[in-house]
Scaffold this active site. Structure first.
Site, PDB file in Angstrom:
ATOM      1  N   LYS A 136     -21.426  34.036   7.161  1.00 48.43           N
ATOM      2  CA  LYS A 136     -21.369  33.446   8.486  1.00 48.43           C
ATOM      3  C   LYS A 136     -21.525  34.545   9.529  1.00 48.43           C
ATOM      4  O   LYS A 136     -21.239  35.710   9.274  1.00 48.43           O
ATOM      5  CB  LYS A 136     -20.035  32.711   8.679  1.00 48.43           C
ATOM      6  CG  LYS A 136     -20.098  31.597   9.696  1.00 48.43           C
ATOM      7  CD  LYS A 136     -18.844  30.748   9.661  1.00 48.43           C
ATOM      8  CE  LYS A 136     -18.960  29.588  10.657  1.00 48.43           C
ATOM      9  NZ  LYS A 136     -17.733  28.785  10.704  1.00 48.43           N
ATOM     10  N   GLN A 146     -17.291  33.036   4.786  1.00 40.59           N
ATOM     11  CA  GLN A 146     -16.495  33.593   5.870  1.00 40.59           C
ATOM     12  C   GLN A 146     -15.144  34.027   5.324  1.00 40.59           C
ATOM     13  O   GLN A 146     -14.633  33.467   4.347  1.00 40.59           O
ATOM     14  CB  GLN A 146     -16.326  32.589   7.010  1.00 40.59           C
ATOM     15  CG  GLN A 146     -15.644  31.284   6.624  1.00 40.59           C
ATOM     16  CD  GLN A 146     -15.427  30.366   7.807  1.00 40.59           C
ATOM     17  OE1 GLN A 146     -15.392  30.806   8.949  1.00 40.59           O
ATOM     18  NE2 GLN A 146     -15.277  29.077   7.542  1.00 40.59           N
ATOM     19  N   LYS A 198      -5.899  38.930  15.156  1.00 41.94           N
ATOM     20  CA  LYS A 198      -6.302  37.933  16.138  1.00 41.94           C
ATOM     21  C   LYS A 198      -5.253  36.837  16.279  1.00 41.94           C
ATOM     22  O   LYS A 198      -4.692  36.362  15.287  1.00 41.94           O
ATOM     23  CB  LYS A 198      -7.639  37.306  15.720  1.00 41.94           C
ATOM     24  CG  LYS A 198      -8.342  36.515  16.805  1.00 41.94           C
ATOM     25  CD  LYS A 198      -9.739  36.112  16.330  1.00 41.94           C
ATOM     26  CE  LYS A 198     -10.546  35.481  17.456  1.00 41.94           C
ATOM     27  NZ  LYS A 198     -11.917  35.128  17.013  1.00 41.94           N
ATOM     28  N   HIS A 202      -7.583  31.683  12.313  1.00 40.22           N
ATOM     29  CA  HIS A 202      -8.141  32.560  11.282  1.00 40.22           C
ATOM     30  C   HIS A 202      -7.183  33.716  11.009  1.00 40.22           C
ATOM     31  O   HIS A 202      -6.997  34.128   9.859  1.00 40.22           O
ATOM     32  CB  HIS A 202      -9.504  33.097  11.719  1.00 40.22           C
ATOM     33  CG  HIS A 202     -10.585  32.071  11.710  1.00 40.22           C
ATOM     34  ND1 HIS A 202     -11.918  32.386  11.548  1.00 40.22           N
ATOM     35  CD2 HIS A 202     -10.548  30.718  11.842  1.00 40.22           C
ATOM     36  CE1 HIS A 202     -12.647  31.282  11.587  1.00 40.22           C
ATOM     37  NE2 HIS A 202     -11.828  30.261  11.779  1.00 40.22           N
ATOM     38  N   TYR A 258      -7.176  21.368  14.821  1.00 41.00           N
ATOM     39  CA  TYR A 258      -6.875  22.718  14.356  1.00 41.00           C
ATOM     40  C   TYR A 258      -5.372  22.966  14.257  1.00 41.00           C
ATOM     41  O   TYR A 258      -4.941  23.854  13.522  1.00 41.00           O
ATOM     42  CB  TYR A 258      -7.578  23.757  15.235  1.00 41.00           C
ATOM     43  CG  TYR A 258      -9.023  23.913  14.817  1.00 41.00           C
ATOM     44  CD1 TYR A 258      -9.374  24.710  13.739  1.00 41.00           C
ATOM     45  CD2 TYR A 258     -10.033  23.209  15.459  1.00 41.00           C
ATOM     46  CE1 TYR A 258     -10.687  24.819  13.317  1.00 41.00           C
ATOM     47  CE2 TYR A 258     -11.351  23.313  15.048  1.00 41.00           C
ATOM     48  CZ  TYR A 258     -11.670  24.124  13.970  1.00 41.00           C
ATOM     49  OH  TYR A 258     -12.970  24.223  13.549  1.00 41.00           O
ATOM     50  N   GLN A 259      -4.573  22.181  14.956  1.00 38.41           N
ATOM     51  CA  GLN A 259      -3.127  22.247  14.733  1.00 38.41           C
ATOM     52  C   GLN A 259      -2.825  21.823  13.301  1.00 38.41           C
ATOM     53  O   GLN A 259      -2.033  22.467  12.607  1.00 38.41           O
ATOM     54  CB  GLN A 259      -2.388  21.339  15.723  1.00 38.41           C
ATOM     55  CG  GLN A 259      -0.889  21.238  15.455  1.00 38.41           C
ATOM     56  CD  GLN A 259      -0.068  21.067  16.713  1.00 38.41           C
ATOM     57  OE1 GLN A 259      -0.541  21.279  17.809  1.00 38.41           O
ATOM     58  NE2 GLN A 259       1.182  20.693  16.562  1.00 38.41           N
ATOM     59  N   HIS A 413     -12.940  26.490  20.460  1.00 41.75           N
ATOM     60  CA  HIS A 413     -13.078  25.125  19.956  1.00 41.75           C
ATOM     61  C   HIS A 413     -12.813  24.083  21.038  1.00 41.75           C
ATOM     62  O   HIS A 413     -12.807  22.887  20.753  1.00 41.75           O
ATOM     63  CB  HIS A 413     -12.132  24.901  18.774  1.00 41.75           C
ATOM     64  CG  HIS A 413     -12.577  25.579  17.521  1.00 41.75           C
ATOM     65  ND1 HIS A 413     -13.764  25.282  16.897  1.00 41.75           N
ATOM     66  CD2 HIS A 413     -11.993  26.563  16.777  1.00 41.75           C
ATOM     67  CE1 HIS A 413     -13.899  26.041  15.818  1.00 41.75           C
ATOM     68  NE2 HIS A 413     -12.843  26.825  15.731  1.00 41.75           N
TER      69      HIS A 413
END
Length: 736
Positions: A136, A146, A198, A202, A258-259, A413
């Site tokens: 990716k 990824q 980060k 991820h 995403y939560q 996002h």
């Protein structure tokens, strides 16, 4: 045991937890992550006594036995997400975890042997891998396209290893640890510092993977960098992610989809921390933030599915594996029997010691209904970057829910949709959000990546139910700028007669400010609540204002006369999402209220609206999604767009009413016509009054002052009468 009130009360003072500067991994035996030695003993002794647990275990055992019959298959990495090698490695890591668990519970060494053989195969292959051949663009992996998937592989596989480690010879452990676990942990951490440090989901997966590996291998260094970041200062790592990624209400800034995804590493790593270092009291950290996050994830759903805001796939719901495991852990901590209601709806059980407690409680009939509340969920680490408002009326799956998205951007996002809204009723999504343009793990659709249309359509403002100015998206489509700003929440109210959320957006466009107030109103003479929407916009320069409404259902009729484009359909615009809409019909409208009616399943919906503006150029546009889509990547959607041209000011007022019933089996229809006769709007000195006249002679008067002082008296002259009220808002139902 923590009380449910303690967990849910977001005003409670934070529990101060001291975190040791250096991790001290306990000397617990194995397994010592999500499942413990005591859990294994409890499960082995009683799993057959609880139907839900036994059914899940037997199903997993049957599936694993069939998978094992195929032999050990560990292909060299080749394919992107959705491709054969990608999916095979996913199946393998799940099999490693499940085999380890079944070995512990059943004692059958065939499961130990299978997990061991898989891990040895990876240990032989992994050191030879470079970057994935279909890597990716960002954060490429080795085993997967990824590094995110690499972290997921490690989170699962280390649990399987934890379960079989005591059954391995010393040389086998050495080969597996030096061949795959330590190199992968190194790759995910010191060799991928940007992702590891980060503050992002991820990063959460990466620190969870490395930290859980540290606990199993007895490696203090891996645990410490996972908790405190690579430099061990606490500026990154798991603890900082707990501080930054959730609001005090447990809302995850990227949105529900995403939560849900981030719950797994957060909750599993926290469980591993609790098992190995209970003195950290990780589930009490930041006023029980992880427990709140699980409750909030449930609250971000309707009829089993998550609200599809930002990048979201609409088929994800509360039965997702992440929430199944998270719910079991939280139930074990809280003993909250309303969570059993969700567990039963999920239809599956976490095969852990915590899952056994859930199955036992369900079997004993302890289930209580879950309370889906009307709530304001602050956004941002301090809860001061806008909010998501959820208003609910009614009970069960068919209740009504109004969602007002007054949140921050949500990082990469996020979508450009300030002051967007959605509506659910009768078990359906009525006012809809597209979600993401992606076919996850469908290789034929761009390898399972986000499609180009995610940027050209799904993220654009015109794809949402909010204001568009001059056919430009909010913040002109620039996420860096969008991340710097958030709406201002003006008011949130939840009462028996009505509920309200109001917010202001002053940064989405240069020289433009708009305020939107959404109300859910109980009207005694009507069978269902109504939604009242008041959106005021002012601009420095004459502009074109578009207000879309994406609705789900079959159109019945309009009160206005439409002009059909009989011979050719044309694109609505050239860019910013407009190029994907076919213009079907246009209709000029004036100062009087108009109406559109549609039907979905057995219920009718009428959208009555009026626009107050000095501009004489008002139109309604009916459009369909699908233009400029040669690969048929976009789903069909229909939209009603209210357009005002050459205006500096406009007030878009509307009422959405559910009504009537259609029974196709009995061939009967009742209440097919709207009960709303007209909608009137008066604005005076920055205050708004909306009068909804009903056909039975009664009316609903909605008044908005936008002044938070609850004792301040306000007055607006509406026709021949003066409307007076106190505070920010008032709703009065006047009978004939």
């Amino acid at each position: 045991m923590l009380s449910v009130n303690t967990i849910k009360n977001t005003l409670l003072a934070a529990v101060l937890v001291s975190v040791p500067a250096t991790a001290q991994v306990s000397g617990n035996g194995h397994p010592n992550l999500i499942v413990t030695e005591q859990d294994v003993a409890n499960i082995a002794a009683s799993w057959e006594s609880y139907d839900a647990y036994a059914e899940q275990l037997n199903a997993d055992k049957t599936n694993l036995d069939a998978f094992m019959a195929e032999g050990v298959v560990v292909p060299m990495p080749k394919d992107a997400g959705g491709g054969y090698t990608h999916e095979q490695h996913k199946r393998n890591y799940k099999a490693i975890r499940n085999a380890g668990f079944l070995y512990q519970v059943t004692g059958d060494e065939k499961y130990l042997t299978f997990a061991k053989d898989l891990l040895l195969a990876y240990a032989k292959m992994y050191p030879s891998l470079g970057e994935h051949p279909n890597r990716k663009e960002q954060s490429p992996g080795r085993l997967f396209w990824q590094s995110l998937n690499e972290a997921v592989w490690l989170v699962y596989s280390i649990q399987g290893y934890d379960a079989i480690i005591d059954g391995l010879a010393a040389e086998e452990k050495q080969e597996i640890e030096s061949g795959v676990f330590l190199p992968m942990a190194k790759f995910l951490s010191v060799e991928s510092p940007e992702t590891f440090n980060k503050i992002h989901n991820h990063g959460t997966w990466a620190v969870a993977a490395v930290g859980m590996t540290g606990y199993v291998l007895g490696n203090d260094e891996l645990v410490e960098i996972s908790l405190m970041g690579l430099d061990k200062t606490g500026k990154a790592g798991f603890m900082k992610q707990l501080d930054k990624l959730f609001s005090p209400d447990g809302y995850y800034t990227e949105g529900p989809y995403y939560q849900r995804y981030a719950l797994m590493p957060f909750i599993w790593f926290a469980k591993a921390i609790e098992t190995n270092e209970p003195e950290r009291k990780i589930f009490e950290y930041r006023n029980n933030i992880l427990l709140k996050a699980v409750y909030t994830t449930i609250d971000l759903s309707y009829a089993g599915y998550f609200f599809p805001i930002n990048d979201a796939l609409k088929d994800k719901g509360i039965d997702t594996v992440e929430l199944v495991h998270a719910l079991a852990i939280v139930y074990s901590i809280t003993g909250d029997n309303t969570l059993l209601d969700i567990a039963q709806e999920q239809g599956r059980i976490s095969l852990t010691g915590d899952g056994l407690k859930v199955a036992k409680a369900v079997g004993e009939g302890l289930t209580q209904p879950y309370n889906y509340r009307s709530i304001l969920l602050g956004d941002g680490a301090d809860g001061d970057q806008g909010a998501l408002s959820i208003h609910r009326l009614g009970e069960g799956h068919n209740h009504m829910a109004l969602v007002a998205k007054n949140t921050s951007q949500g990082m990469g996002h996020g979508h450009f949709d300030k002051l967007n809204w959605l509506l659910y009723d009768n078990g359906n999504e009525i006012v809809t959000d597209y979600g993401a343009a992606r076919y996850l793990n469908v290789e034929a659709k761009y390898g399972g990546h986000y499609l180009a249309e995610n940027n050209t359509w799904a993220k654009q403002t015109i794809a949402h139910n909010t204001l568009v100015v001059n056919e430009q998206s909010h913040f002109y489509g620039d996420v860096t700028t969008a991340d710097l700003h958030h709406p201002e929440v003006l008011s949130f109210y939840s009462g028996e007669d009505y509920q309200l959320s109001s917010a202001k957006e002053a940064n989405a466009y240069d020289g433009v400010e708009f305020v939107r107030s959404m109300l859910l109103v109980n009207v005694p003479s009507l069978e269902h609540p109504i939604v009242v929407d008041v959106l005021n916009v002012s601009a420095d320069k004459a502009s074109t204002f578009d207000l879309p409404l994406y609705f789900n259902g079959q159109i019945i009729d309009f009160s206005f006369k439409v002009k059909d484009n009989k011979n050719v359909m044309k694109m609505l615009g050239k860019r910013n999402g407009y190029q994907h809409l076919w213009l079907r019909n246009t209709a000029p409208v004036g100062d009087a209220s108009e109406r559109a009616t549609w039907i979905l399943d057995d219920r009718f919906y009428s959208y009555a609206f009026v626009t107050s503006t000095p501009s004489k150029k008002q139109n309604v546009l009916i459009a369909e999604l699908g233009a400029n889509d040669p690969n048929y990547n976009l789903r069909q959607q229909q939209v009603l767009i209210r357009r005002v041209e050459k205006a500096k000011q406009a007030s878009f007022v509307s009422v959405l009413e559910p009504h009537g019933k259609y029974d196709g089996s009995l061939e009967t229809t009742s209440g097919a016509y709207s009960n709303v006769k007209s909608v009137k709007h008066v604005s005076e000195n920055g205050k708004d009054v909306v009068v909804v006249d009903l056909k039975d002679g009664s009316n609903v008067v909605v008044a908005l002052s936008y002044n938070a002082n609850s004792e301040q008296v306000h007055k607006v002259n509406a026709g021949e009468e003066a409307i007076e009220w106190k505070g920010f808002s008032s709703v009065v139902v006047r009978r004939k």
